[in-house]
Design an enzyme around this catalytic site. Structure first.
Site, PDB file in Angstrom:
ATOM      1  CD  GLU A 276       2.698 -35.061  34.830  1.00 50.30           C
ATOM      2  OE1 GLU A 276       2.297 -34.317  35.078  1.00 50.30           O
ATOM      3  OE2 GLU A 276       3.693 -34.917  33.752  1.00 50.30           O
TER       4      GLU A 276
ATOM      5  CD  GLU B  29       5.356 -31.526  27.821  1.00 51.89           C
ATOM      6  OE1 GLU B  29       5.972 -30.730  28.258  1.00 51.89           O
ATOM      7  OE2 GLU B  29       4.115 -31.732  27.858  1.00 51.89           O
TER       8      GLU B  29
ATOM      9  N   GLY C 261      -2.024 -31.766  28.755  1.00 54.05           N
ATOM     10  CA  GLY C 261      -2.138 -30.446  27.914  1.00 54.05           C
ATOM     11  C   GLY C 261      -3.465 -30.703  26.958  1.00 54.05           C
TER      12      GLY C 261
ATOM     13  N   GLY D 254      -0.761 -26.488  32.399  1.00 54.37           N
ATOM     14  CA  GLY D 254      -1.551 -25.035  32.167  1.00 54.37           C
ATOM     15  C   GLY D 254      -2.153 -24.248  33.213  1.00 54.37           C
TER      16      GLY D 254
ATOM     17  CG  ASN E  44       6.368 -28.831  34.322  1.00 51.23           C
ATOM     18  OD1 ASN E  44       6.916 -28.054  33.749  1.00 51.23           O
ATOM     19  ND2 ASN E  44       5.966 -30.028  33.564  1.00 51.23           N
TER      20      ASN E  44
ATOM     21  CG  HIS F 162       7.241 -33.734  31.791  1.00 54.24           C
ATOM     22  ND1 HIS F 162       6.524 -34.064  30.778  1.00 54.24           N
ATOM     23  CD2 HIS F 162       6.450 -33.192  32.559  1.00 54.24           C
ATOM     24  CE1 HIS F 162       5.377 -33.438  30.509  1.00 54.24           C
ATOM     25  NE2 HIS F 162       4.955 -33.164  31.742  1.00 54.24           N
TER      26      HIS F 162
ATOM     27  CE  LYS G 258       3.621 -29.328  30.707  1.00 51.05           C
ATOM     28  NZ  LYS G 258       2.806 -30.045  29.964  1.00 51.05           N
TER      29      LYS G 258
ATOM     30  CB  SER H 238      -6.134 -32.148  31.677  1.00 53.91           C
ATOM     31  OG  SER H 238      -5.654 -32.054  30.404  1.00 53.91           O
TER      32      SER H 238
HETATM   33  P1  PGA Z   1      -1.168 -30.220  32.172  1.00 54.48           P
HETATM   34  O1  PGA Z   1       0.320 -30.667  32.251  1.00 54.48           O
HETATM   35  O2  PGA Z   1      -1.585 -29.716  33.551  1.00 54.48           O
HETATM   36  O3  PGA Z   1      -1.028 -28.838  30.826  1.00 54.48           O
HETATM   37  O4  PGA Z   1      -2.000 -31.233  31.471  1.00 54.48           O
HETATM   38  C1  PGA Z   1       0.667 -31.550  33.273  1.00 54.48           C
HETATM   39  C2  PGA Z   1       2.139 -31.776  33.087  1.00 54.48           C
HETATM   40  O5  PGA Z   1       2.607 -31.853  31.963  1.00 54.48           O
HETATM   41  O6  PGA Z   1       2.915 -31.837  34.096  1.00 54.48           O
END
Ligand code: PGA
Length: 254
Positions: free
Chosen positions: A170, A102, A176, A238, A12, A100, A14, A216
């Site tokens: 998640e 977010e 993140g 990330g 992802n 998601h 983002k 993460s």
């Molecule tokens: P992250 O994000 O690996 O940066 O923690 C995962 C995600 O939001 O899909």
């Protein structure tokens, strides 16, 4: 990970990167995939919407699939700034992430909206990756399992099957933040999700449906997480922005 389920490694991206970054990242992954055709995982990358056309061209023939980070519930119409599932499929998306955390936070999307989006994405011919996960507050108050159960049942599309739906667990507190769920925490929730799926769609489909972990995930923790009995891959933010890291996570799954 059970041997009966093929792991899915989903990136992802983002709201990151410009044309040159997307082209470089996609071509590095495509090259690796072409040179390692026998590896036993599916890979998908989900770039920002304006980069979908460029990325699909770059990935052509590699076996790396493309997905969208969101998909509107309507097929067309007056929805400024949104993209229809038909268009996303038409441009080359095989998958669509929906719900998601977010999007749930930034755009106020609730389970009902996520369910509608998942159903439209499936109707258009994409696989819906449905995200669920508890906040730290919910976990600390002992509501991790009940929160995930509620989100799952509220977001699960009608006619969900292992072919058209993937669940991504998640935990919001791990996204993140660098803070990853422990294997015990991840397995507990993944097993609870699968048990709920058994009730919702039957044991056979539930045993085939992939449940990804996200939050993460990186090369150093991927192997341990993906080895868990009910973890079938990852949704990676990330660490999906660097080809060597994302590839190392995929290798940990094979
Ligand atoms: P992250 O994000 O690996 O940066 O923690 C995962 C995600 O939001 O899909």
């Amino acid at each position: 990970m059970s041997t009966s389920r093929r792991p899915l490694i989903a990136g992802n991206w983002k709201m990151n990167g410009l044309k040159k970054d997307a082209k470089q990242l996609a071509s590095q992954l495509a090259k690796r995939m072409i040179n390692n055709k026998k590896l036993a995982f599916d890979m998908v990358v989900c770039p920002p919407t304006p980069l979908l056309g460029l990325v699909v061209e770059t990935l052509k023939g590699s076996g790396v699939k493309m997905g969208s980070q969101d998909s509107h519930q309507a097929t067309s119409g007056a929805h400024t700034g949104d993209s229809s599932p038909q268009l996303l499929k038409n441009i080359g998306c095989a998958y669509a992430i929906v719900g998601h955390s977010e999007r749930r936070t930034d755009h106020g999307e609730d389970d009902k909206c996520v369910k509608a989006k998942a159903e439209s994405a499936i109707e258009a011919g994409m696989v819906a990756i449905i995200c669920i996960g508890e906040t730290l507050k919910q976990r600390k108050s002992g509501r991790a399992i009940s929160t995930n159960r509620k989100q799952l049942l509220g977001s699960l599309p009608e006619g969900a099957s292992a072919k058209n739906t993937v669940i991504a667990y998640e935990p919001v507190w791990a996204i993140g933040t660098g803070e990853v769920a422990t294997p015990a925490q991840a397995q507990e929730i993944h097993a609870a999700i699968r048990a709920e799926l058994v009730k919702a769609i039957g044991a056979k489909e539930a045993s085939k449906m992939r449940i990804l972990y996200g939050g993460s995930m990186k090369p150093s923790n991927a192997k341990e997480l993906i080895a868990l009995p009910d973890v079938d891959g990852g949704l990676i933010g990330g660490a999906s922005l660097k080809a060597p890291d994302f590839w190392a996570i995929a290798e940990a799954a094979s």
